[in-house]
Structures are given as C-alpha cells and as structure tokens.
Scaffold this motif. Structure first.
Motif, PDB file in Angstrom:
ATOM      1  N   LYS A  47     -19.607  -5.327  -8.966  1.00 54.05           N
ATOM      2  CA  LYS A  47     -19.713  -5.586  -7.528  1.00 54.05           C
ATOM      3  C   LYS A  47     -21.167  -5.466  -7.097  1.00 54.05           C
ATOM      4  CE  LYS A  47     -17.014  -4.247  -4.367  1.00 54.05           C
ATOM      5  NZ  LYS A  47     -16.224  -3.468  -3.380  1.00 54.05           N
ATOM      6  N   TYR A  57     -10.583 -13.114  -8.690  1.00 48.76           N
ATOM      7  CA  TYR A  57     -10.318 -13.171  -7.257  1.00 48.76           C
ATOM      8  C   TYR A  57      -9.613 -11.925  -6.724  1.00 48.76           C
ATOM      9  CZ  TYR A  57     -11.289 -18.144  -8.007  1.00 48.76           C
ATOM     10  OH  TYR A  57     -11.869 -19.341  -8.347  1.00 48.76           O
ATOM     11  N   SER A 104     -12.477  -7.864  -3.722  1.00 51.76           N
ATOM     12  CA  SER A 104     -13.415  -8.330  -2.715  1.00 51.76           C
ATOM     13  C   SER A 104     -14.816  -7.781  -3.008  1.00 51.76           C
ATOM     14  CB  SER A 104     -12.952  -7.877  -1.326  1.00 51.76           C
ATOM     15  OG  SER A 104     -13.883  -8.257  -0.348  1.00 51.76           O
TER      16      SER A 104
END
Length: 386
Positions: free
Chosen positions: A217, A243, A246
């Motif tokens: 991330k 996916y 987030s």
C-alpha cells in the motif's frame, strides 16, 4: 558515496564484513544513468550470435525439442524464468516452460558437476500453465509461477521430491517470487496492467503450505513510504486479489523480482521501470526509468527477469528491446552487458549465476525461429566481478 561504500562504512564496526546489495538511497544517484560498463564495450557477435565484452564466452546448453547433450532428456519449449540451485560441489539450473499444460507447461532442470559439465536433465513439474517466472527459496526449492488468471504457485524440488501447489500464496496472474530470509517472507509480482506487489508471510518459515498474503500500500507517486495490508480472500474469487484492498498501489505489468540485503527490486514492463524497496526504512523509489535517462538513448527497454551478482550488480533481461541483458552497478550506472543478435522475435529470460559467480545462465525463449519450439538456453563464462 555510492551504496557499496556506504555499506562498507556501515558494517565497519561489525568485524569489517562487507555484503553486497545494501539499500539504494534517494540521496544518491538513483534512478540509474547511462555509463560505460565495468567490462568495456561489446565485441562482434560470436558463433552463437551473442555480443559480449572481452574475456567472456558463450555456450549453448540446451535447445527446445532437442536432447540435452549428455542426457536422454528433451528440453522444453519456451524456456522462461530460471535459477541456480547448489548441489554438492556442482549445481542445478532450473527453467520454466511458458506454454499451456497441453503443450508441456511446467519446469525442468539441468544438472552440472563442479566443472560445469552436464550430468543429467529431467522434468520437475508437469501439467501446469504458462509457467513464466518464479524464484528460488533458501531451502533450495524452486517456486514456479503460473502467469494466467487465477494462476498458482508450485513449489518444486530440484534436489528430489514431488512438486506441490501452494494456494495460500494467492491465485492471480503470478510472475516472479523472491525470498527474504530476514523478514521470513516471499515477495510476489503480478503481470497485469494494474497489477499489485505482494508478500506472503508463511505461518512457519520453510513451510509454504499456510500463511498470510499481503499487498503493498502506497500513494501514486514513484517514491515514498509504504505499508502492507492483508488480502482478505487469497483465492481471488469472486473478487480478484488486486481489487480487495483499498489503497493498494498499482504497478504496470509486474515482472522480475530479486531480494538481497534488506532491499527488494522488481521490474514493470508497461513503463520500463525497475523499482527498489528499502525494507529497513519502509520506503520505495525508482532504480531505473527509461524516461529519466538524462543523456543518450535509454539502454534498457522491455524490462523483464532480474537477478544479481555477489558483487552487487543487477542484471536485467529484456523482453524485446534490443535483446540485451543490461547491468546496473552499485553506483547507479546502467550499461549493456550482452546482446543477442538475429533473434528479434524472442525475449531473454531466466538469468541466474552459479554459486561461484563466474557463470551466468539465461535463455532466449523463442530463439532464431520466433516460435516457442525454438528456445535456446545459454551459459556465459568470464571474469564477472565478485
């Protein structure tokens, strides 16, 4: 101060041990820039059609659909990712076959003695699909990765044993893997235009049957800080792994991956970049970007498989481009190490060094024919820096 000198200074108080591949700092010269290579200019092509610096020679080790010399084994089609596994005083070169299961997908090995003479060859994985890249483990297995939607990682046993699928490592379009024995994780790349960069944290180091898949991330910039977050559903169905989290950073076509001394490098073919991740500081940046070469023509295009030498040099193979293996030095200089001529419809794959560091194996996936049946596996010998 280049990154090798920095490392020597850092470890001087710990018995003077100098190790290669310290983290590249944004304070220095990255991303890499054009320079004369450490071995000098390329000579004219040799009898195998390979241009090499003075002092280096090439040899054909195997050809697809032909018997490996000294054995009874027929070499597989489309040789791709590879690695060298120590084997007593000799070694084993493992290679994937990037074709469908019906066409013989999987992986094979070639066994060498201490003098580099072939003593055997055999299949180590069969019935799998589009085995592209992968990575070796510290316990001398080879992780063969399927580059298909919901692809799997197979752990193979070049020293003996039956291949086993490792579903806990996630199902996605796998490309390469690199083991980090310090943090006891395996890094994984994903060959999608919006692919992600992952790590697998085994429940027990050395046993890949269970563990946690995490994704990288970070922001949208080409440098900054990062964190890891667990992927809720590693089997990738109904929602694909990339996916599920987030804020997971997107990378354009993940390819090769290499770990050494608290840094992991990986390549992205969609934008011709080599990324470097500093695992000590939790930061990432670019080691190479063809659009950021400040003078002359960018030497490296079609970035693909990557490996490293014991000295600290990175060797990056091209998928297309000028059919070159390029070298990025510890002081962030890039040059062409070798060029394969007459094979413009192929790609270079599977670069890997022997334990002594004086032999580099690699393949041309489609050879002179441009077909998966025309693959050629080579060995280059010479005065590599160690």
């Amino acid at each position: 101060m280049d990154r090798r000198s920095l490392l020597r200074a850092t470890v001087a108080g710990a018995g003077g041990l100098a190790l290669p591949f310290t983290a590249w700092s944004a304070a220095y010269a990255a991303p890499a820039q054009n320079a004369t290579g450490p071995y000098g200019p390329l000579r004219a092509a040799d009898a195998n059609g390979i241009q090499l610096p003075a002092g280096f020679t090439s040899k054909v080790i195997a050809r697809s659909r032909q018997v490996v010399s000294g054995t009874s084994y027929v070499w597989h089609d489309a040789p791709d990712g590879g690695a060298v596994i120590p084997n007593g005083s000799g070694w084993i070169y493992v290679s994937n076959s990037e074709v469908s299961s019906s066409a013989g997908g999987g992986a094979s090995r070639i066994v060498f003695d201490a003098n580099g003479t072939v003593t055997g060859a055999s299949r180590i994985l069969s019935g799998t699909n589009q085995n592209c890249a992968g990575g070796k483990t510290p316990w001398n297995t080879w992780l063969s990765c399927e580059e298909i939607t919901l692809g799997r990682v197979w752990e193979t046993y070049p020293l003996g044993g039956t291949a086993v699928v490792r579903p806990a490592m996630g199902r996605f379009k796998h490309e390469a893997a690199a083991a980090d024995p310090v943090r006891k994780v395996i890094y994984l790349t994903e060959d999608e235009t919006d692919g992600r960069f992952y790590r697998f944290v085994p429940a027990t180091w050395g046993d890949l049957s269970a563990g946690t898949l995490q994704v990288f991330k970070a922001g949208t910039a080409t440098s900054g800080s990062f964190t890891w977050q667990t992927v809720p559903d590693p089997d990738g169905s109904p929602t694909q792994t990339r996916y599920q989290v987030s804020g997971a950073k997107s990378f354009n076509g993940g390819e090769g991956c290499h770990y050494a001394n608290d840094t992991v490098w990986f390549t992205t073919k969609g934008d011709n970049r080599v990324w470097q991740v500093n695992l000590l500081t939790g930061t990432y940046e670019l080691a190479y970007d063809d659009s950021l070469v400040s003078s002359g023509t960018a030497p490296l295009t079609g970035v693909d498989n990557v490996t490293g030498s014991s000295y600290g040099d990175l060797y990056v193979a091209e998928d297309g481009g000028n059919m070159e293996i390029c070298l990025i030095t510890p002081d962030d200089k890039i040059s062409v190490f070798l060029r394969v001529t007459g094979q413009g419809s192929s790609e270079l794959t599977g670069p890997a060094f022997t334990p002594a560091g004086n032999r580099l194996y690699f393949s041309s996936q489609r050879g002179t024919s441009g077909s998966s049946s025309g693959g050629i596996t080579y060995c280059v010998t010479g005065p590599f820096r160690t």
